[in-house]
Design a protein around this motif. Structure first.
Motif, PDB file in Angstrom:
ATOM      1  N   LEU A 105       0.897  -1.242   0.006  1.00 56.50           N
ATOM      2  CA  LEU A 105      -0.013   0.081   0.107  1.00 56.50           C
ATOM      3  C   LEU A 105       0.857   1.377  -0.215  1.00 56.50           C
ATOM      4  CD1 LEU A 105      -2.665  -1.271   2.689  1.00 56.50           C
ATOM      5  CD2 LEU A 105      -2.845  -0.857   0.176  1.00 56.50           C
ATOM      6  N   VAL A 106       1.939   1.225   0.744  1.00 58.57           N
ATOM      7  CA  VAL A 106       2.949   2.535   0.915  1.00 58.57           C
ATOM      8  C   VAL A 106       3.575   2.531  -0.455  1.00 58.57           C
ATOM      9  CG1 VAL A 106       4.917   3.307   1.988  1.00 58.57           C
ATOM     10  CG2 VAL A 106       3.030   2.229   3.337  1.00 58.57           C
ATOM     11  N   LEU A 107       4.340   1.674  -0.764  1.00 59.66           N
ATOM     12  CA  LEU A 107       5.117   1.609  -1.944  1.00 59.66           C
ATOM     13  C   LEU A 107       4.499   1.873  -3.423  1.00 59.66           C
ATOM     14  CD1 LEU A 107       7.489  -1.488  -1.655  1.00 59.66           C
ATOM     15  CD2 LEU A 107       7.858   0.905  -0.971  1.00 59.66           C
ATOM     16  N   GLU A 108       3.272   1.188  -3.630  1.00 59.17           N
ATOM     17  CA  GLU A 108       2.603   1.274  -4.745  1.00 59.17           C
ATOM     18  C   GLU A 108       1.820   2.567  -4.811  1.00 59.17           C
ATOM     19  OE1 GLU A 108       0.984  -2.044  -6.877  1.00 59.17           O
ATOM     20  OE2 GLU A 108       1.592  -3.440  -5.251  1.00 59.17           O
ATOM     21  N   THR A 166      12.543  -3.748  -4.178  1.00 63.82           N
ATOM     22  CA  THR A 166      11.819  -4.350  -3.211  1.00 63.82           C
ATOM     23  C   THR A 166      10.472  -4.994  -3.520  1.00 63.82           C
ATOM     24  OG1 THR A 166      12.386  -2.420  -1.714  1.00 63.82           O
ATOM     25  CG2 THR A 166      10.366  -3.686  -0.928  1.00 63.82           C
ATOM     26  N   MET A 167       9.850  -4.384  -4.761  1.00 62.61           N
ATOM     27  CA  MET A 167       8.654  -4.954  -5.130  1.00 62.61           C
ATOM     28  C   MET A 167       9.025  -6.286  -5.888  1.00 62.61           C
ATOM     29  SD  MET A 167       5.872  -3.558  -4.674  1.00 62.61           S
ATOM     30  CE  MET A 167       4.738  -4.353  -6.274  1.00 62.61           C
ATOM     31  N   ALA A 168      10.143  -6.356  -6.609  1.00 63.36           N
ATOM     32  CA  ALA A 168      10.528  -7.610  -7.209  1.00 63.36           C
ATOM     33  C   ALA A 168      11.005  -8.702  -6.247  1.00 63.36           C
ATOM     34  CB  ALA A 168      11.861  -7.246  -8.123  1.00 63.36           C
ATOM     35  N   GLY A 169      11.508  -8.254  -5.232  1.00 59.65           N
ATOM     36  CA  GLY A 169      12.040  -9.112  -4.050  1.00 59.65           C
ATOM     37  C   GLY A 169      10.857  -9.790  -3.504  1.00 59.65           C
ATOM     38  N   LEU A 170       9.407  -8.864  -3.240  1.00 62.51           N
ATOM     39  CA  LEU A 170       8.179  -9.462  -2.550  1.00 62.51           C
ATOM     40  C   LEU A 170       7.509  -9.971  -3.577  1.00 62.51           C
ATOM     41  CD1 LEU A 170       7.510  -6.444  -0.387  1.00 62.51           C
ATOM     42  CD2 LEU A 170       8.282  -8.403   0.351  1.00 62.51           C
ATOM     43  N   ARG A 171       7.736 -10.418  -4.856  1.00 66.67           N
ATOM     44  CA  ARG A 171       7.149 -10.848  -5.961  1.00 66.67           C
ATOM     45  C   ARG A 171       6.410 -12.453  -5.255  1.00 66.67           C
ATOM     46  NH1 ARG A 171       7.006 -10.854 -12.230  1.00 66.67           N
ATOM     47  NH2 ARG A 171       5.551 -12.498 -12.564  1.00 66.67           N
ATOM     48  N   ARG A 213      -6.046  10.687  -7.510  1.00 64.55           N
ATOM     49  CA  ARG A 213      -6.876   9.629  -7.934  1.00 64.55           C
ATOM     50  C   ARG A 213      -6.196   8.345  -8.392  1.00 64.55           C
ATOM     51  NH1 ARG A 213     -11.693   7.435  -7.515  1.00 64.55           N
ATOM     52  NH2 ARG A 213     -12.651   6.814  -9.738  1.00 64.55           N
ATOM     53  N   ALA A 214      -5.103   8.265  -8.745  1.00 64.32           N
ATOM     54  CA  ALA A 214      -4.201   7.022  -9.089  1.00 64.32           C
ATOM     55  C   ALA A 214      -3.919   6.494  -7.683  1.00 64.32           C
ATOM     56  CB  ALA A 214      -2.912   7.458  -9.839  1.00 64.32           C
ATOM     57  N   ARG A 215      -3.673   7.381  -6.843  1.00 68.69           N
ATOM     58  CA  ARG A 215      -3.039   6.729  -5.468  1.00 68.69           C
ATOM     59  C   ARG A 215      -4.318   6.112  -4.770  1.00 68.69           C
ATOM     60  NH1 ARG A 215       1.113   8.652  -2.058  1.00 68.69           N
ATOM     61  NH2 ARG A 215       0.823   8.105   0.208  1.00 68.69           N
ATOM     62  N   GLU A 216      -5.752   6.759  -4.916  1.00 70.44           N
ATOM     63  CA  GLU A 216      -6.657   6.341  -4.211  1.00 70.44           C
ATOM     64  C   GLU A 216      -7.178   4.895  -4.678  1.00 70.44           C
ATOM     65  OE1 GLU A 216     -11.349   7.697  -3.758  1.00 70.44           O
ATOM     66  OE2 GLU A 216      -9.985   8.719  -4.910  1.00 70.44           O
ATOM     67  N   LEU A 217      -7.049   4.794  -6.361  1.00 66.69           N
ATOM     68  CA  LEU A 217      -7.451   3.456  -7.102  1.00 66.69           C
ATOM     69  C   LEU A 217      -6.630   2.487  -6.576  1.00 66.69           C
ATOM     70  CD1 LEU A 217      -8.222   5.279 -10.182  1.00 66.69           C
ATOM     71  CD2 LEU A 217      -9.970   4.320  -8.895  1.00 66.69           C
ATOM     72  N   VAL A 218      -5.269   2.746  -6.459  1.00 67.55           N
ATOM     73  CA  VAL A 218      -4.419   1.585  -6.333  1.00 67.55           C
ATOM     74  C   VAL A 218      -4.598   1.044  -4.920  1.00 67.55           C
ATOM     75  CG1 VAL A 218      -2.265   2.561  -5.680  1.00 67.55           C
ATOM     76  CG2 VAL A 218      -2.012   0.609  -7.125  1.00 67.55           C
ATOM     77  N   ARG A 219      -4.646   2.035  -3.944  1.00 68.48           N
ATOM     78  CA  ARG A 219      -4.870   1.644  -2.679  1.00 68.48           C
ATOM     79  C   ARG A 219      -6.135   0.645  -2.584  1.00 68.48           C
ATOM     80  NH1 ARG A 219      -2.018   3.753   1.580  1.00 68.48           N
ATOM     81  NH2 ARG A 219      -3.816   3.693   2.897  1.00 68.48           N
TER      82      ARG A 219
END
Length: 236
Positions: A105-108, A166-171, A213-219
């Protein structure tokens, strides 16, 4: 024919080369084992060994049996460095689901906000992944692997190397529990249709340079899937 000890590396190097040079891309299916073995002059056992290595690396998913879902589908392009170390940490110890979700949630949210502030258009691979996820006959594992790659592609496009690594490592951790969640969803077809719509809405907000808007949608997209699948409450 190459020596047995090296033959699988011939297959591995060929597939990695095709990925790096754009002859293969996420969503593509590899040729059947028999065809790869004949083309590269190796045994089918060597092909299978190479595919196992590539699957462990997170570059492809394999399906058994026959029909449209059989064989190997490309889900990512080669990665390395810090992301590989984090993948080892995940494999050795794992992380609590709530922690991984909170981190996403924080990163994306930061990723899509950064993308919305960029002057350049999104990279073509993001839109190619959106199209690949529209293909008929994808299994839940294949669809969710492409989903994970889409989120990783957005992180990479943001230009923040630490977030991307970080995202790749958590995949692997992300894929494992989103797939577990898919098993709890009764109407998977309706869910995939909703996820596709949500992805395109996020990209549309980025294209419109509407970071809030993008931030709200991805969360909402991340939290909504976990809630729908009954995985966890994140408090976000």
């Amino acid at each position: 024919m190459p020596e047995a000890a090296r033959a699988w590396r011939v297959v591995l190097e060929k597939i990695e080369s095709d990925l790096l040079e754009g002859r293969l891309a996420p969503g593509d299916r590899l040729a059947p084992e028999r065809e790869l073995a004949s083309t590269l002059g190796v045994g089918r056992s060597s092909v299978r060994e190479a595919l196992r290595v590539l699957e462990v690396m997170g570059l492809l998913r394999t399906g058994t049996g026959s029909g449209p879902n059989a064989g190997a589908i490309i889900i990512a392009t080669p990665q390395g460095g810090m992301s590989a170390l984090l993948r080892l940490q995940v494999a050795a110890h794992g992380f609590p689901l709530a922690d991984v979700v909170a981190t996403r949630l924080v990163l994306e949210a930061a990723v899509v906000e950064a993308l919305s502030a960029q002057d350049a258009a999104l990279a073509d691979d993001v839109r190619l992944l959106l199209d690949a996820m529209d293909a008929d006959g994808l299994t839940p594992a294949e669809f969710l692997a492409l989903d994970a790659q889409l989120h990783l592609a957005l992180a990479e496009a943001s230009g923040n190397l630490v977030i991307a690594a970080t995202m790749a490592g958590l995949r692997t951790a992300i894929e494992s529990y989103v797939l577990a969640g898919a098993e709890r969803i009764a109407d998977w077809d309706a869910t995939t249709a909703q996820l596709r719509d949500e992805h395109r809405a996020i990209i549309a907000a980025v294209d419109a340079k509407d970071g809030a808007r993008a931030r709200e949608l991805v969360r909402d997209h991340i939290s909504g899937y976990y809630a729908h699948a009954g995985l966890a409450r994140t408090g976000a």
